[in-house]
Design a protein around this motif. Sequence first.
Motif, mmCIF file in Angstrom:
data_model
loop_
_atom_site.group_PDB
_atom_site.id
_atom_site.type_symbol
_atom_site.label_atom_id
_atom_site.label_comp_id
_atom_site.label_asym_id
_atom_site.label_seq_id
_atom_site.Cartn_x
_atom_site.Cartn_y
_atom_site.Cartn_z
ATOM 1 N N GLU A 79 -68.033 -33.657 -8.177
ATOM 2 C CA GLU A 79 -68.659 -32.367 -8.520
ATOM 3 C C GLU A 79 -67.685 -31.191 -8.491
ATOM 4 O O GLU A 79 -68.030 -30.093 -8.916
ATOM 5 N N ALA A 80 -66.481 -31.432 -7.977
ATOM 6 C CA ALA A 80 -65.604 -30.292 -7.657
ATOM 7 C C ALA A 80 -64.890 -29.704 -8.873
ATOM 8 O O ALA A 80 -64.497 -30.423 -9.786
ATOM 9 N N ASP A 81 -64.730 -28.381 -8.854
ATOM 10 C CA ASP A 81 -63.810 -27.720 -9.788
ATOM 11 C C ASP A 81 -62.385 -27.857 -9.256
ATOM 12 O O ASP A 81 -61.430 -27.952 -10.031
ATOM 13 N N VAL A 82 -62.260 -27.786 -7.933
ATOM 14 C CA VAL A 82 -60.939 -27.931 -7.309
ATOM 15 C C VAL A 82 -61.041 -28.910 -6.144
ATOM 16 O O VAL A 82 -61.943 -28.789 -5.308
ATOM 17 N N VAL A 83 -60.131 -29.858 -6.102
ATOM 18 C CA VAL A 83 -60.013 -30.746 -4.940
ATOM 19 C C VAL A 83 -58.722 -30.366 -4.220
ATOM 20 O O VAL A 83 -57.631 -30.429 -4.812
ATOM 21 N N PHE A 84 -58.844 -29.937 -2.966
ATOM 22 C CA PHE A 84 -57.645 -29.628 -2.187
ATOM 23 C C PHE A 84 -57.240 -30.845 -1.371
ATOM 24 O O PHE A 84 -58.083 -31.466 -0.722
ATOM 25 N N ILE A 85 -55.958 -31.161 -1.397
ATOM 26 C CA ILE A 85 -55.430 -32.196 -0.506
ATOM 27 C C ILE A 85 -54.859 -31.465 0.711
ATOM 28 O O ILE A 85 -53.939 -30.653 0.585
ATOM 29 N N ALA A 86 -55.452 -31.728 1.867
ATOM 30 C CA ALA A 86 -55.030 -31.004 3.077
ATOM 31 C C ALA A 86 -54.880 -31.981 4.242
ATOM 32 O O ALA A 86 -55.352 -31.736 5.345
ATOM 33 N N VAL A 87 -54.207 -33.102 3.954
ATOM 34 C CA VAL A 87 -53.978 -34.082 5.020
ATOM 35 C C VAL A 87 -52.592 -33.865 5.628
ATOM 36 O O VAL A 87 -51.769 -33.144 5.074
ATOM 37 N N GLY A 88 -52.349 -34.504 6.759
ATOM 38 C CA GLY A 88 -51.096 -34.289 7.491
ATOM 39 C C GLY A 88 -49.892 -34.909 6.794
ATOM 40 O O GLY A 88 -50.001 -35.902 6.072
ATOM 41 N N THR A 89 -48.729 -34.265 7.010
ATOM 42 C CA THR A 89 -47.460 -34.825 6.525
ATOM 43 C C THR A 89 -46.487 -34.829 7.704
ATOM 44 O O THR A 89 -45.542 -34.044 7.734
ATOM 45 N N PRO A 90 -46.742 -35.702 8.678
ATOM 46 C CA PRO A 90 -45.886 -35.705 9.883
ATOM 47 C C PRO A 90 -44.463 -36.147 9.563
ATOM 48 O O PRO A 90 -44.207 -36.668 8.477
ATOM 49 N N SER A 91 -43.563 -35.965 10.521
ATOM 50 C CA SER A 91 -42.200 -36.477 10.336
ATOM 51 C C SER A 91 -42.254 -37.995 10.340
ATOM 52 O O SER A 91 -42.897 -38.588 11.203
ATOM 53 N N ARG A 92 -41.572 -38.602 9.362
ATOM 54 C CA ARG A 92 -41.561 -40.060 9.323
ATOM 55 C C ARG A 92 -40.678 -40.565 10.453
ATOM 56 O O ARG A 92 -39.591 -40.021 10.677
ATOM 57 N N ARG A 93 -41.173 -41.562 11.156
ATOM 58 C CA ARG A 93 -40.415 -42.066 12.290
ATOM 59 C C ARG A 93 -39.038 -42.553 11.848
ATOM 60 O O ARG A 93 -38.904 -43.225 10.852
ATOM 61 N N GLY A 94 -38.030 -42.141 12.561
ATOM 62 C CA GLY A 94 -36.699 -42.683 12.267
ATOM 63 C C GLY A 94 -35.829 -41.740 11.456
ATOM 64 O O GLY A 94 -34.700 -41.502 11.817
ATOM 65 N N ASP A 95 -36.358 -41.170 10.358
ATOM 66 C CA ASP A 95 -35.435 -40.407 9.519
ATOM 67 C C ASP A 95 -35.794 -38.933 9.323
ATOM 68 O O ASP A 95 -35.037 -38.201 8.703
ATOM 69 N N GLY A 96 -36.923 -38.483 9.837
ATOM 70 C CA GLY A 96 -37.251 -37.054 9.761
ATOM 71 C C GLY A 96 -37.802 -36.592 8.427
ATOM 72 O O GLY A 96 -38.233 -35.446 8.285
ATOM 73 N N HIS A 97 -37.800 -37.475 7.405
ATOM 74 C CA HIS A 97 -38.428 -37.116 6.129
ATOM 75 C C HIS A 97 -39.926 -36.930 6.356
ATOM 76 O O HIS A 97 -40.496 -37.527 7.271
ATOM 77 N N ALA A 98 -40.573 -36.123 5.491
ATOM 78 C CA ALA A 98 -42.027 -35.977 5.609
ATOM 79 C C ALA A 98 -42.687 -37.301 5.200
ATOM 80 O O ALA A 98 -42.313 -37.902 4.185
ATOM 81 N N ASP A 99 -43.652 -37.722 5.984
ATOM 82 C CA ASP A 99 -44.397 -38.955 5.687
ATOM 83 C C ASP A 99 -45.535 -38.599 4.726
ATOM 84 O O ASP A 99 -46.483 -37.899 5.093
#
Length: 448
Positions: free
Chosen positions: A76-96
Amino acid sequence: MRIAIIGSGYVGLVSGACFADFGHVVTCVDKAEHKIAALLAGRMPIYEPGLADLVERNVEAGRLSFTTDLAGPVSEADVVFIAVGTPSRRGDGHADLSHVYAVAREIASHVQGFTVVATKSTVPVGTGDEVEYIIRSQNPAADVAVVSNPEFLREGAAIEDFKRPDRIVVGLSDPRARDVMTGIYRPLYLNEAPLLFTTRRTSELIKYAANAFLALKITFINEVADLCENVGANVQEVARGIGLDKRIGAKFLNAGPGYGGSCFPKDTLALVKTAQDSNAPLRLIETTVAVNDQRKRAMARKVIAACGGRVRSKMIAVLGLTFKPNTDDMREAPSISIVQGLIDAGAHVTAYDPQGMEQARQLLDPAVRYAADPYECVEGAQAVVIVTEWDQFRALDIDRLARIMSGDVLVDLRNIYRADEIEQRGLRYTNLGDGSMPVPHGLPVAAE
Ligand code: UGA
């Protein structure tokens, strides 16, 4: 307009409640059943001033609802927001990005009609391209525009930041999406908040560059504070003296025990990785990350020095545990390193925090004792350390403190008191970056 927000954590929930308050019809979706059950029962999963009232008001008005089921609200949405977490990936610090991509896969088959998919999660440059690729490859018929719309909310002041932003940044290329996003933010636009349209990649980078710059600014003043101590200058006056220059600005120049929280540490690290991978290393930010990490532990040494160089078997009271006031968030809080450093040196630590103790129990050494209020915390302590500048620590009854402590050391890592007002009451005061105070225990004083 109809909005679906996927992820009812900090950003999703605050944004959802504020959008509903503007008059949009919002559904906040989350996989975690306990979280949705709590929200349906009117309980907030996080502590944020004003949020519970805002949610209640908009639920009652029929504009805000919660569910674990993504299909209906997305279709039904006009806009879908993605607002989930992007923690640091274990080991290399890249965003997960696994949660972001999982949401993209899930929403792909449910979107109906023209739908804007807006990423609010903090994501590295190029993530929007991948989200678009995922949706299009799962559902080639989907009529979607994937846009970047980063958030600039501070914990503890998030509603104010949402409703009175310095700017709104939207990265897109589809003119239809531009109309939809303008409509979503119209109430703010009418308040003259600048709505900055740019490309998706630029928008993604703006978010990281903003957080990295703020982290750099804090780290700069923290190092200047150390210099002030060694050369007989005062960091608060330096901050005022430089902050009045409009090109520098007065904000984020408060020396402290190092930045923490769920954003700056993770985002600076992720930006460093992106920059290295892109063959354009950001050495200033690499250094910022390293200096900030070392600072947190150095603060324990500062407390030990203020206590005469030894804290073995001494009782130290720690006031404030969260990474900043008005939140219960303990992530990357300087208190974690400070408390551990004191315990490693043999101290007994008693702590008090107005909101953070539940989270602290899971993170701090089990030897820490927790008090029910600040005065219970300091009773019998040889030294008191203020780590977080909660309002209730700004007006402590210092006479009472001096009476019930067994020692006389007050270490103020947020510079909320003045040396003279504390010393008049018989306590020895140490703060950050005040070189006019006696240098503890024979540290070299630079020549005049
Ligand atoms: C930060 C940014 O300020 C927000 O704009 C951004 O949206 C958010 O990250 C995010 O990316 O989601 P937040 O982490 O809630 O917000 O906290 P800040 O108020 O920025 O404080 C971060 C840390 O810096 C705290 O540990 C605070 O004590 C420290 N700090 C801040 C200082 O030591 N000195 C200052 O002058 C300011």
